[in-house]
Motif scaffolding. Structure first.
Motif, PDB file in Angstrom:
ATOM      1  N   SER A  95       0.740  -1.080  -0.073  1.00 20.51           N
ATOM      2  CA  SER A  95      -0.181  -0.048  -0.021  1.00 20.51           C
ATOM      3  C   SER A  95       0.810   1.285  -0.234  1.00 20.51           C
ATOM      4  O   SER A  95       2.052   1.227   0.289  1.00 20.51           O
ATOM      5  N   TYR A 122      -8.170   0.270  -5.616  1.00 24.14           N
ATOM      6  CA  TYR A 122      -9.195   1.264  -5.033  1.00 24.14           C
ATOM      7  C   TYR A 122      -8.393   2.197  -4.256  1.00 24.14           C
ATOM      8  O   TYR A 122      -7.334   2.712  -4.370  1.00 24.14           O
ATOM      9  N   GLU A 123      -9.379   2.900  -3.592  1.00 24.03           N
ATOM     10  CA  GLU A 123      -8.650   4.033  -2.498  1.00 24.03           C
ATOM     11  C   GLU A 123      -7.886   3.517  -1.537  1.00 24.03           C
ATOM     12  O   GLU A 123      -7.296   4.300  -0.595  1.00 24.03           O
ATOM     13  N   SER A 139       5.447  -0.035   0.965  1.00 24.39           N
ATOM     14  CA  SER A 139       5.351   0.808  -0.458  1.00 24.39           C
ATOM     15  C   SER A 139       6.592   0.722  -1.128  1.00 24.39           C
ATOM     16  O   SER A 139       7.745   0.392  -0.515  1.00 24.39           O
ATOM     17  N   ILE A 140       6.298   0.733  -2.333  1.00 23.38           N
ATOM     18  CA  ILE A 140       7.460   0.833  -3.262  1.00 23.38           C
ATOM     19  C   ILE A 140       8.399   2.028  -3.506  1.00 23.38           C
ATOM     20  O   ILE A 140       9.458   2.249  -4.267  1.00 23.38           O
ATOM     21  N   GLY A 141       7.689   3.231  -3.104  1.00 24.45           N
ATOM     22  CA  GLY A 141       8.155   4.397  -3.552  1.00 24.45           C
ATOM     23  C   GLY A 141       7.295   5.666  -3.288  1.00 24.45           C
ATOM     24  O   GLY A 141       6.179   5.395  -3.282  1.00 24.45           O
ATOM     25  N   TYR A 143       5.407   7.754  -4.943  1.00 26.38           N
ATOM     26  CA  TYR A 143       4.528   8.191  -6.300  1.00 26.38           C
ATOM     27  C   TYR A 143       3.320   7.352  -5.898  1.00 26.38           C
ATOM     28  O   TYR A 143       3.071   6.280  -5.186  1.00 26.38           O
ATOM     29  N   LEU A 145       0.442   4.797  -7.297  1.00 24.29           N
ATOM     30  CA  LEU A 145       0.019   4.146  -8.395  1.00 24.29           C
ATOM     31  C   LEU A 145      -1.313   3.691  -8.257  1.00 24.29           C
ATOM     32  O   LEU A 145      -1.861   4.286  -7.318  1.00 24.29           O
ATOM     33  N   GLY A 147      -2.391   0.644  -7.924  1.00 23.48           N
ATOM     34  CA  GLY A 147      -2.677  -0.547  -7.071  1.00 23.48           C
ATOM     35  C   GLY A 147      -1.508  -1.336  -6.543  1.00 23.48           C
ATOM     36  O   GLY A 147      -0.303  -0.753  -6.890  1.00 23.48           O
TER      37      GLY A 147
END
Ligand code: 9D3
Length: 268
Positions: A95, A122-123, A139-141, A143, A145, A147
């Motif tokens: 997430s 979704y949100e 999280s991968i960063g 920004y 995405l 999903g």
């Protein structure tokens, strides 16, 4: 290593897992990857996996039941055992609110027997998944995405290539033959390259020696291996200084590094 991926878009994973190191690791039996369609765990006739947020607001929220019920079928170890390290397994929620994924996390995950990746959509995902089901949220960063699917793929890639034997003979032989080129930590991991928290890599060149009037740096074809090593270290320092100056503050610089950096700073 067993990897389970929970997603509302299972078809998203057709393709990305069938190339390169991931494919070879799967074929060699080093990694077994299963993709689970969350919609299969929705029980109403519309196979609903999302719902409106309590308290109001924009967007939809991924419901908890399909995720909890899917995990229930996977026979993962109990959460207490996973969190205590008694079971070498981790359930990860992807997430935008997670801790940042990094090479250190990839190394931690690669040491486990099993990882379960839950892709948010979704949100957001009902918070009970993060609080009572997942062991960590990643999280991968920084920004936005749409999903967690791309995040899951990033993690699968970074982790799979760390599995013993995954790099195959060619890649490991390559590392061996260059092992004299970089300083090594006690654990034997190279200090160079950004991913491992050191410097950015030096520039690479291959044939032709001249392409459209653009020559390869002469030192690289000189055969002088000490000069080549020094040139590469200089270019790695230069690129790091320009693109990722914050990395230079964490890396241990040698006497030669300080010399090279002084030269670089003079040239700029
Ligand atoms: C109004 C705030 N929302 C942004 C429009 C928050 C938001 C909700 C859902 C932001 C992203 C997402 C979906 N992203 C992920 O599920 C996700 C993600 C990411 O967005 N960035 C980096 N890593 C990840 S891992 C999963």
């Amino acid at each position: 290593m067993k990897i389970d991926i929970l997603t509302i878009f299972p078809d998203f994973f057709r393709g990305p897992l069938d190339y390169g190191i991931i494919r070879r690791a799967r074929e060699a039996g080093l990694a077994t990857i299963e993709v689970h369609a969350l919609r299969a765990f929705a029980h109403d006739r519309h196979r609903t996996v999302d719902d409106r947020p309590f308290g109001g607001g924009e967007g939809m929220v991924l419901k908890p039941e399909p995720i909890f019920e899917c995990i229930e079928t996977l026979n993962v170890a109990p959460r207490e055992q996973r969190l205590s390290g008694n079971a070498k397994q981790s359930v990860v929620l992807l997430s935008a609110q997670g801790r940042r994924f990094a090479q250190s996390v990839a190394e931690e995950l690669a040491a486990l027997d099993r990882i379960v990746l839950i892709c948010g959509r979704y949100e957001g995902v009902d918070e009970r998944v993060s609080e009572f089901l997942a062991d960590r949220e990643l999280s991968i960063g920084d920004y936005v995405l749409s999903g967690g699917e791309l995040g899951a793929l990033v993690i699968v890639d970074a982790v799979t290539r760390l599995l013993p034997g995954a790099l195959g003979n060619q890649a490991s032989a390559e590392q061996e033959s260059f092992s004299g080129r970089v300083a090594r930590r006690e654990e034997g991991k190279p200090v160079s390259t950004c991913a491992s928290g050191g410097l950015l890599d030096y520039p690479h060149y291959t044939r032709p020696a001249e392409y459209q009037g653009l020559p390869v740096p002469e030192v690289l074809v000189s055969g002088n291996h000490d000069q080549i090593r020094r040139w590469r270290r200089g270019r790695a320092l230069e690129k790091t200084l320009r693109n990722r100056p914050e990395l230079l503050e964490r890396v241990a610089l040698s006497e030669e590094d300080r010399e090279l950096l002084a030269e670089i700073r003079q040239r700029q």
